[in-house]
Design a protein around this motif. Structure first.
Motif, PDB file in Angstrom:
ATOM      1  N   GLU A 185       0.820  -1.213   0.000  1.00 35.28           N
ATOM      2  CA  GLU A 185       0.000   0.000   0.000  1.00 35.28           C
ATOM      3  C   GLU A 185       0.858   1.269   0.000  1.00 35.28           C
ATOM      4  N   GLY A 186       2.161   1.123  -0.013  1.00 32.52           N
ATOM      5  CA  GLY A 186       3.044   2.276   0.113  1.00 32.52           C
ATOM      6  C   GLY A 186       3.169   3.076  -1.176  1.00 32.52           C
ATOM      7  N   TRP A 187       3.796   4.212  -1.038  1.00 35.93           N
ATOM      8  CA  TRP A 187       3.929   5.151  -2.163  1.00 35.93           C
ATOM      9  C   TRP A 187       4.832   4.579  -3.268  1.00 35.93           C
ATOM     10  N   ILE A 188       6.043   4.187  -2.918  1.00 29.51           N
ATOM     11  CA  ILE A 188       6.957   3.656  -3.938  1.00 29.51           C
ATOM     12  C   ILE A 188       6.433   2.326  -4.473  1.00 29.51           C
TER      13      ILE A 188
ATOM     14  N   ILE B 131       1.484  -8.082   4.314  1.00 28.58           N
ATOM     15  CA  ILE B 131       1.869  -8.902   5.481  1.00 28.58           C
ATOM     16  C   ILE B 131       2.999  -8.206   6.236  1.00 28.58           C
TER      17      ILE B 131
ATOM     18  N   MET C 179       6.326  -7.657   7.903  1.00 32.45           N
ATOM     19  CA  MET C 179       7.621  -8.305   7.633  1.00 32.45           C
ATOM     20  C   MET C 179       8.195  -9.028   8.840  1.00 32.45           C
TER      21      MET C 179
ATOM     22  N   ALA D 247       9.510  -2.891  -0.583  1.00 32.20           N
ATOM     23  CA  ALA D 247       9.273  -1.431  -0.520  1.00 32.20           C
ATOM     24  C   ALA D 247       8.531  -1.100   0.764  1.00 32.20           C
TER      25      ALA D 247
ATOM     26  N   GLY E 183       8.593  -0.304   4.901  1.00 33.67           N
ATOM     27  CA  GLY E 183       9.515   0.267   5.878  1.00 33.67           C
ATOM     28  C   GLY E 183       8.811   1.338   6.675  1.00 33.67           C
ATOM     29  N   CYS E 184       9.341   1.584   7.835  1.00 33.32           N
ATOM     30  CA  CYS E 184       8.759   2.589   8.715  1.00 33.32           C
ATOM     31  C   CYS E 184       9.488   3.910   8.488  1.00 33.32           C
TER      32      CYS E 184
ATOM     33  N   PHE F  38      14.443  -1.688  -1.012  1.00 32.21           N
ATOM     34  CA  PHE F  38      14.464  -0.246  -1.254  1.00 32.21           C
ATOM     35  C   PHE F  38      14.939   0.426   0.030  1.00 32.21           C
ATOM     36  N   ALA F  39      16.233   0.723   0.044  1.00 33.76           N
ATOM     37  CA  ALA F  39      16.897   1.243   1.239  1.00 33.76           C
ATOM     38  C   ALA F  39      17.096   2.755   1.077  1.00 33.76           C
ATOM     39  N   THR F  40      17.930   3.319   1.922  1.00 33.07           N
ATOM     40  CA  THR F  40      18.131   4.766   1.856  1.00 33.07           C
ATOM     41  C   THR F  40      19.610   5.133   1.815  1.00 33.07           C
TER      42      THR F  40
ATOM     43  N   TYR G 143      15.769   6.836  12.498  1.00 32.98           N
ATOM     44  CA  TYR G 143      15.401   6.207  11.222  1.00 32.98           C
ATOM     45  C   TYR G 143      16.661   5.819  10.443  1.00 32.98           C
TER      46      TYR G 143
ATOM     47  N   LEU H 149      17.994   4.755  -2.114  1.00 32.55           N
ATOM     48  CA  LEU H 149      17.301   5.917  -2.664  1.00 32.55           C
ATOM     49  C   LEU H 149      17.566   7.138  -1.786  1.00 32.55           C
TER      50      LEU H 149
ATOM     51  N   ARG I 158       4.305  12.716  -0.707  1.00 34.38           N
ATOM     52  CA  ARG I 158       5.594  12.125  -0.351  1.00 34.38           C
ATOM     53  C   ARG I 158       6.715  12.519  -1.311  1.00 34.38           C
TER      54      ARG I 158
ATOM     55  N   LYS J 131       7.123  18.335  -0.781  1.00 31.16           N
ATOM     56  CA  LYS J 131       7.490  18.661   0.601  1.00 31.16           C
ATOM     57  C   LYS J 131       8.180  20.018   0.678  1.00 31.16           C
TER      58      LYS J 131
HETATM   59  N1  LIG Z   1      10.018   8.235   0.670  1.00 34.26           N
HETATM   60  C1  LIG Z   1      11.277   8.517   0.957  1.00 34.26           C
HETATM   61  O1  LIG Z   1      11.638   9.678   1.171  1.00 34.26           O
HETATM   62  C2  LIG Z   1      12.302   7.415   0.995  1.00 34.26           C
HETATM   63  C3  LIG Z   1      13.637   7.735   0.820  1.00 34.26           C
HETATM   64  C4  LIG Z   1      14.599   6.733   0.841  1.00 34.26           C
HETATM   65  C5  LIG Z   1      14.192   5.426   1.099  1.00 34.26           C
HETATM   66  N2  LIG Z   1      12.883   5.157   1.297  1.00 34.26           N
HETATM   67  C6  LIG Z   1      12.520   3.788   1.657  1.00 34.26           C
HETATM   68  O2  LIG Z   1      11.692   3.215   0.669  1.00 34.26           O
HETATM   69  C7  LIG Z   1      10.727   2.359   1.273  1.00 34.26           C
HETATM   70  C8  LIG Z   1       9.333   2.757   0.800  1.00 34.26           C
HETATM   71  O3  LIG Z   1       9.124   4.121   1.129  1.00 34.26           O
HETATM   72  P1  LIG Z   1       7.766   4.881   0.815  1.00 34.26           P
HETATM   73  O4  LIG Z   1       8.117   6.300   0.657  1.00 34.26           O
HETATM   74  O5  LIG Z   1       7.002   4.202  -0.247  1.00 34.26           O
HETATM   75  O6  LIG Z   1       7.037   4.712   2.225  1.00 34.26           O
HETATM   76  P2  LIG Z   1       5.484   4.520   2.565  1.00 34.26           P
HETATM   77  O7  LIG Z   1       4.616   5.219   1.594  1.00 34.26           O
HETATM   78  O8  LIG Z   1       5.377   4.865   4.008  1.00 34.26           O
HETATM   79  O9  LIG Z   1       5.277   2.979   2.367  1.00 34.26           O
HETATM   80  C9  LIG Z   1       5.844   2.061   3.240  1.00 34.26           C
HETATM   81  C10 LIG Z   1       4.860   0.932   3.389  1.00 34.26           C
HETATM   82  O10 LIG Z   1       5.498  -0.052   4.204  1.00 34.26           O
HETATM   83  C11 LIG Z   1       4.516  -0.550   5.095  1.00 34.26           C
HETATM   84  N3  LIG Z   1       5.178  -1.099   6.263  1.00 34.26           N
HETATM   85  C12 LIG Z   1       5.789  -0.443   7.278  1.00 34.26           C
HETATM   86  N4  LIG Z   1       6.275  -1.311   8.168  1.00 34.26           N
HETATM   87  C13 LIG Z   1       5.962  -2.547   7.694  1.00 34.26           C
HETATM   88  C14 LIG Z   1       6.177  -3.859   8.171  1.00 34.26           C
HETATM   89  N5  LIG Z   1       6.834  -4.060   9.304  1.00 34.26           N
HETATM   90  N6  LIG Z   1       5.730  -4.883   7.437  1.00 34.26           N
HETATM   91  C15 LIG Z   1       5.042  -4.689   6.290  1.00 34.26           C
HETATM   92  N7  LIG Z   1       4.790  -3.461   5.790  1.00 34.26           N
HETATM   93  C16 LIG Z   1       5.250  -2.411   6.500  1.00 34.26           C
HETATM   94  C17 LIG Z   1       3.656   0.632   5.442  1.00 34.26           C
HETATM   95  O11 LIG Z   1       2.417   0.164   5.899  1.00 34.26           O
HETATM   96  P3  LIG Z   1       1.750   0.820   7.204  1.00 34.26           P
HETATM   97  O12 LIG Z   1       1.545   2.256   6.887  1.00 34.26           O
HETATM   98  O13 LIG Z   1       0.508   0.025   7.361  1.00 34.26           O
HETATM   99  O14 LIG Z   1       2.753   0.622   8.308  1.00 34.26           O
HETATM  100  C18 LIG Z   1       3.554   1.339   4.099  1.00 34.26           C
HETATM  101  O15 LIG Z   1       2.474   0.890   3.340  1.00 34.26           O
HETATM  102  C19 LIG Z   1      10.923   2.497   2.797  1.00 34.26           C
HETATM  103  O16 LIG Z   1      11.686   1.431   3.290  1.00 34.26           O
HETATM  104  C20 LIG Z   1      11.701   3.773   2.926  1.00 34.26           C
HETATM  105  O17 LIG Z   1      12.514   3.767   4.086  1.00 34.26           O
HETATM  106  C21 LIG Z   1      11.917   6.112   1.211  1.00 34.26           C
END
Ligand SMILES: NC(=O)c1ccc[n+]([C@@H]2O[C@H](COP(=O)([O-])OP(=O)(O)OC[C@H]3O[C@@H](n4cnc5c(N)ncnc54)[C@H](OP(=O)(O)O)[C@@H]3O)[C@@H](O)[C@H]2O)c1
Length: 301
Positions: free
Chosen positions: A21-24, A44, A46, A67, A69-70, A111-113, A143, A165, A176, A181
């Protein structure tokens, strides 16, 4: 890792995106579908080993793309006050998923950072960028600390591809998106950074995954761009008349809880690898211009 079945015969790739359900994850799913590839998503947790194993058994993916992550809401400051929840997702969960994939022979892209570095004397903004083997030197946010620690461990799994990323940018103005932002902040700092334009990099993640590449990659467009350069391009191409105000890092520190990473990543390893597949990633200034032109063409303001 090649997609092979238990008896060793080749089988078609089946991709499973974690954190569905996440953005990426949403962008990735759309891209897989546009390429006509078989893609599934899951939500599910993780860290729930039994449920993860059952999901892998049910879907039988050849590749997992993590993809999930918290990241904290509204931002990473949340992680400062919710450390157990952050660890359960970003440390226990990420490692558990990688491990479950490992024992089932599944390729796992994470998908790390790249927000695990900060500029220092040896890496000034106009000097060399950080390479994949440089130890992290930014622990100003909980984080980032969780992400850096996990990378040190997960890199030893021979089924894992880790993509770093930074400040991802989409072709829309989703909340996002890094541009959304900084365009909404009352005041913004002005520091060059490496950024990930998703339209350029997500196809590369699929390419690397389906070819079974493993190891760590800085996963940004080449080069670094400052906040003011981004916003100037945004004003000139997308939103004429847009204005913004700057403030210093010291002033920013007063309104945030966790420190923010500022750094440039070296993308030589990534661009060299992608060249093997005939894929090029545009330099960050060019990439932003192209991204904003796509926004403009889509009528986004
Ligand atoms: N966006 C950024 O700026 C950025 C930059 C660098 C790296 N990243 C990394 O890229 C990944 C995706 O980022 P995003 O921006 O798409 O974030 P996002 O929109 O918050 O999506 C992350 C998804 O992961 C789910 N999630 C969190 N903890 C989980 C767990 N323990 N098990 C299963 N699902 C879990 C969340 O569900 P819930 O909401 O239900 O918890 C959410 O749907 C992350 O790991 C993030 O750290 C993001």
């Amino acid at each position: 890792m090649a997609a092979t079945s238990a008896n060793g015969t080749a089988r078609a790739s089946r991709f499973l995106i974690w954190g569905g359900e996440g953005w990426i994850a949403g962008h990735l799913k759309t891209l897989f579908e546009s390429q006509g590839k078989e893609v599934h998503t899951t939500t599910i947790r993780m860290e729930n080993r039994e449920a993860v194993l059952a999901e892998l058994e049910r879907v039988q993916p050849s590749h997992v793309l993590n993809a999930a992550g918290c990241t904290g809401r509204p931002n990473v400051d949340w992680c400062e006050d919710n450390r157990e929840a952050t660890m359960r997702s970003n440390v226990i969960g990420t490692l558990n998923l990688a491990d479950c994939c490992y024992i089932k022979g599944i390729h796992c892209t994470v998908f790390a950072t790249g927000c695990i570095y900060k500029y220092d004397a040896a890496h000034p903004w106009d000097g060399p960028g950080y390479v994949e083997t440089d130890p992290s030197n930014f622990d100003g946010s909980f984080y980032s600390m969780t992400k850096a620690h996990v990378e040190e461990i997960i890199k030893h799994y021979n089924n894992c591809l880790v993509l770093r990323l930074r400040m991802p940018v989409s072709d829309d103005l989703h909340p996002r998106n890094f541009v959304t932002k900084i365009s909404k902040y009352e005041r913004v700092v002005d520091i060059p950074n490496s950024n990930t334009i998703l339209t350029d990099l997500l196809p590369a993640s699929i390419l690397l995954a389906e070819h079974g590449e493993v190891g760590i990659y800085n996963f940004t467009n080449p080069g670094a761009i400052s906040h003011n350069e981004v916003l100037t391009l945004f004003r000139d191409i997308v939103r004429p008349g847009f204005t913004w105000k700057n403030f210093s890092l010291e002033e920013q520190a007063k309104v945030i809880k966790a420190d923010r990473s500022n750094c440039k990543l070296d993308t030589t390893k990534l661009t060299t690898k992608l060249a093997e597949y005939g894929y090029e990633v545009p330099e960050i200034h060019d990439a932003y211009s192209q991204c904003f032109e796509r926004m403009k063409a889509a009528g986004i303001q």
